[in-house]
Design an enzyme around this catalytic site. Structure first.
Site, PDB file in Angstrom:
ATOM      1  N   LYS A 186     -64.029 -40.516  32.443  1.00 46.72           N
ATOM      2  CA  LYS A 186     -64.602 -40.753  33.773  1.00 46.72           C
ATOM      3  C   LYS A 186     -66.090 -41.066  33.641  1.00 46.72           C
ATOM      4  O   LYS A 186     -66.778 -40.460  32.809  1.00 46.72           O
ATOM      5  CB  LYS A 186     -64.372 -39.505  34.641  1.00 46.72           C
ATOM      6  CG  LYS A 186     -64.716 -39.688  36.114  1.00 46.72           C
ATOM      7  CD  LYS A 186     -64.383 -38.425  36.922  1.00 46.72           C
ATOM      8  CE  LYS A 186     -64.683 -38.629  38.397  1.00 46.72           C
ATOM      9  NZ  LYS A 186     -64.369 -37.429  39.213  1.00 46.72           N
TER      10      LYS A 186
ATOM     11  N   SER B  62     -61.817 -38.298  43.773  1.00 43.24           N
ATOM     12  CA  SER B  62     -62.702 -39.291  43.191  1.00 43.24           C
ATOM     13  C   SER B  62     -62.251 -39.815  41.827  1.00 43.24           C
ATOM     14  O   SER B  62     -62.690 -40.894  41.424  1.00 43.24           O
ATOM     15  CB  SER B  62     -64.106 -38.708  43.059  1.00 43.24           C
ATOM     16  OG  SER B  62     -64.138 -37.682  42.081  1.00 43.24           O
TER      17      SER B  62
ATOM     18  N   SER C 296     -60.680 -33.655  43.501  1.00 44.88           N
ATOM     19  CA  SER C 296     -60.818 -34.961  42.839  1.00 44.88           C
ATOM     20  C   SER C 296     -60.011 -35.160  41.569  1.00 44.88           C
ATOM     21  O   SER C 296     -59.949 -36.271  41.051  1.00 44.88           O
ATOM     22  CB  SER C 296     -62.286 -35.219  42.510  1.00 44.88           C
ATOM     23  OG  SER C 296     -62.991 -35.585  43.665  1.00 44.88           O
TER      24      SER C 296
END
Lengths: 521, 95
Positions: free
Chosen positions: A79, A187, A211
């Site tokens: 990420k 997210s 998330s």
């Protein structure tokens, strides 16, 4: 030859150690898959194929000697929130334009030390603020899953009068797919989409209000948010420091356990990292849940919850009961206040954490007539709408005269939310079962969500309580809705009892089966 | 509680975010929607409840007061938009 990208981490690990495949072959398979499919999904915002091949080569040298770490030669996506030395690290924000850190986050350093291979950096909502990956400066990510419906065609029996041949008729089922693009959740939308579309063997992710778990549920993948303090936050771009926790998104429960073992550590560089040895999570998989007490919180049965979600929850209860667990109804009375309290605490912490983006030390700078105007112009151009909204809320609730009414009240409510869980666990509950999300994946640029920020926030209604209480939570795919989209169940555990979550999630996975999108890309 | 346009502009300045008149108008509506949503917290009886300060009961870790890192001035300024000899450059702040 079989498609190497379809192997789970556990399967690839076995083939690598058995010298049936090489890390270079596995890495090349992923590099090609990304080249071919990333324009469709936008899951990666930066790829590092040269670095990946170099790391794979080093892994092959180790594997050839019968050496290597727990993730030797396993290609992962990272990420964009994790600092990776010399590689794009921007939390998918324009304000961090061009930022390439001179250091490595503890999580990624742990993964590389265990032999993992980096494929690139994954798309996400800007600064992890969002539930659809649409707030990313790099644009939305497309979910590999599409809505579909089953069509049945009735074929009559065919008789050929001349030859006497008879072909029996019947009902044929086929799925027709909708072309509407769906969000992968957020997210960690890039992480979930990349894992689901076979563009990495597993991915790192982070979870402040849901998330990891919400995107995992939207893509038929497994995601775990560990207990606060289990995984070091050092080198991870901060959003809300008292809630942020990193964890993996993986194809199945075993892979999630393998990844968490490597990500977690005791880290002197993070004062909130807990001094507890990291257990072998994989060893918990396959253990029976016989006699275990599963709590079903009545407050998670919310108004307007789709029938599909309720039915899924009931299926989960039935599976665990069949496996010998005892089901108990529990009450977590402050559940409904978790989301409003979160929307005070998280923006307050974010407004403070994001004060550092000022156009002086890194990233974007937009000039102004003096230093104040330079700050204001830089931040106006660098932050997207959602991030600005949250900084503004946070600044307001922390401003003179409002602190007690908002922040202090929210932190008191947070104490009550945590107490609800403590009472349930003290009464003997081992793990709590809830739905992971109130719906399946929705469309990109959904009108309702765009018109009302609160509607988007409601995506986290079942997950945010876990962050507020600092507990571990895992999302595990459990079925498909009426449109053929994956849905997940969530298990919530005692602090630092991730093992019980893996153990219980595995039982659900065994009963529900695995879910993979039909390849259309 | 709700915010008016003047408050939104003041908060934007406190947050060091330049806002146009249109931005401020739009944000006023959005912020009020969020503040309206969090208002329900006032229903909760919190008398005698301590505010949460640490989600995991733990003692703050301490370490020996010694230099463990440093000498990385070039690394620290490496990503800055404007530097000169390992200093950050900013617009003039003192006349």
């Amino acid at each position: 030859m079989t498609d190497l990208t379809r192997l789970t981490i556990a399967e690839a690990r076995e083939k690598l150690r058995g010298k049936e495949i090489t890390a270079s072959e596995l890495t090349n398979a992923y590099v090609s898959a990304i080249e071919q499919a990333n324009p469709t999904f936008n899951a990666y915002v930066a790829t590092t194929p040269d670095k990946a091949r170099e790391m794979a080569k080093a892994s092959d040298a180790k594997l050839a000697k019968g050496e290597g770490g727990a993730l030797e030669g396993i290609p992962l996506g990272i990420k964009d929130l994790f600092a990776t030395e010399g590689v794009h690290t921007q939390a998918c924000s324009h304000v961090l334009d061009g930022f390439e850190p001179r250091y490595e986050s503890t999580v990624t350093a742990n993964l590389w030390a265990d032999g993992a291979v980096m494929l690139g950096k994954l798309n996400m909502d800007e600064f992890a603020m969002g539930s659809s990956n649409e707030t990313s400066y790099y644009g939305p990510v497309v979910n590999p899953w599409r809505r579909s419906r089953v069509q049945t065609t009735v074929k009559p029996t065919f008789h050929d009068g001349g030859s006497g041949f008879v072909r029996p008729g019947g009902v044929e089922e086929s799925r027709s797919y909708d072309n509407m693009q769906l969000v992968p959740g957020g997210s960690s939308g890039g992480s979930a989409a990349a894992v689901s579309a076979f563009l990495c063997a597993g991915a790192t992710a982070t979870d402040t209000g849901g998330s990891i778990r919400q995107p995992a549920a939207f893509t038929g993948t497994v995601g775990i948010k560990p207990t606060y303090g289990r995984v070091s936050r050092w080198g991870t771009v901060a959003f809300a420091s008292s809630l942020d926790q990193a964890g993996p998104i993986a194809r199945d429960v075993r892979d999630a356990a393998i990844l968490l073992k490597s990500m977690a550590s005791v880290d002197a560089k993070d004062t909130t990292s807990v001094d507890l040895p990291v257990p072998d999570y994989e060893a918990a998989i396959g253990k029976s849940v016989k006699g275990m007490k599963i709590g079903i919180p009545r407050e998670y049965r919310v108004d307007g919850m789709p029938d599909d979600i309720e039915a899924l929850w009931q299926k989960g209860i039935a599976w665990l009961k069949d496996a010998g667990a005892e089901i108990v109804d529990i009450s977590l009375p402050h559940t409904k206040y978790a989301l409003p309290a979160y929307y005070i605490v998280a923006p307050a912490e974010a407004s403070s954490n994001l004060a550092r983006y000022d156009g002086v030390r890194y990233g974007l700078r937009v000039p102004g007539k003096d230093i104040i105007e330079m700050y204001e112009n830089t931040r106006a151009a660098g932050f997207g709408r959602e991030v600005k909204r949250r900084i503004m809320i946070g600044t307001y609730v922390l401003s003179a005269g409002y602190y007690d009414a908002y922040y202090l009240q929210a932190q008191k409510v947070r104490t009550l939310i945590k107490r609800d869980f403590e009472l349930a666990f003290a009464a003997g509950v081992d793990v709590i079962l809830t739905p992971a999300t109130p719906s399946a994946a929705f469309g990109i640029a959904d009108q309702d969500m765009a018109a009302d920020p609160v509607k988007m926030y409601l995506n986290d209604i079942f997950t945010v309580t876990v962050n507020m209480a600092g507990l571990p939570g895992i999302a595990v795919p459990a079925g498909l809705d009426g449109h053929g989209l994956p849905l997940g169940l969530q298990l919530i555990g005692r602090p630092f009892d991730e093992e019980t979550l893996f153990q219980t999630a595995h039982v659900i996975e065994q009963a529900a089966g695995r879910f993979q999108p039909e390849k259309w890309w | 509680m709700s915010v008016d346009l003047k408050t939104v502009k003041r908060v934007a300045h406190l947050a060091r975010i330049a806002v146009s008149e249109d931005d401020a108008q739009r944000m006023t509506g959005e912020l009020n929607a969020i503040l309206g949503f969090v208002e329900q917290l006032n229903e909760v009886d919190v008398s005698g409840v301590e505010p949460m300060t640490s989600v995991t009961p733990m003692e703050m870790k301490k370490r020996v007061d010694a230099v463990t890192d440093g000498g990385k001035a070039a690394d620290i300024v490496a990503n800055a938009p404007a530097t000169d000899e390992n200093f950050f450059l900013v617009p003039k702040v003192v006349e």
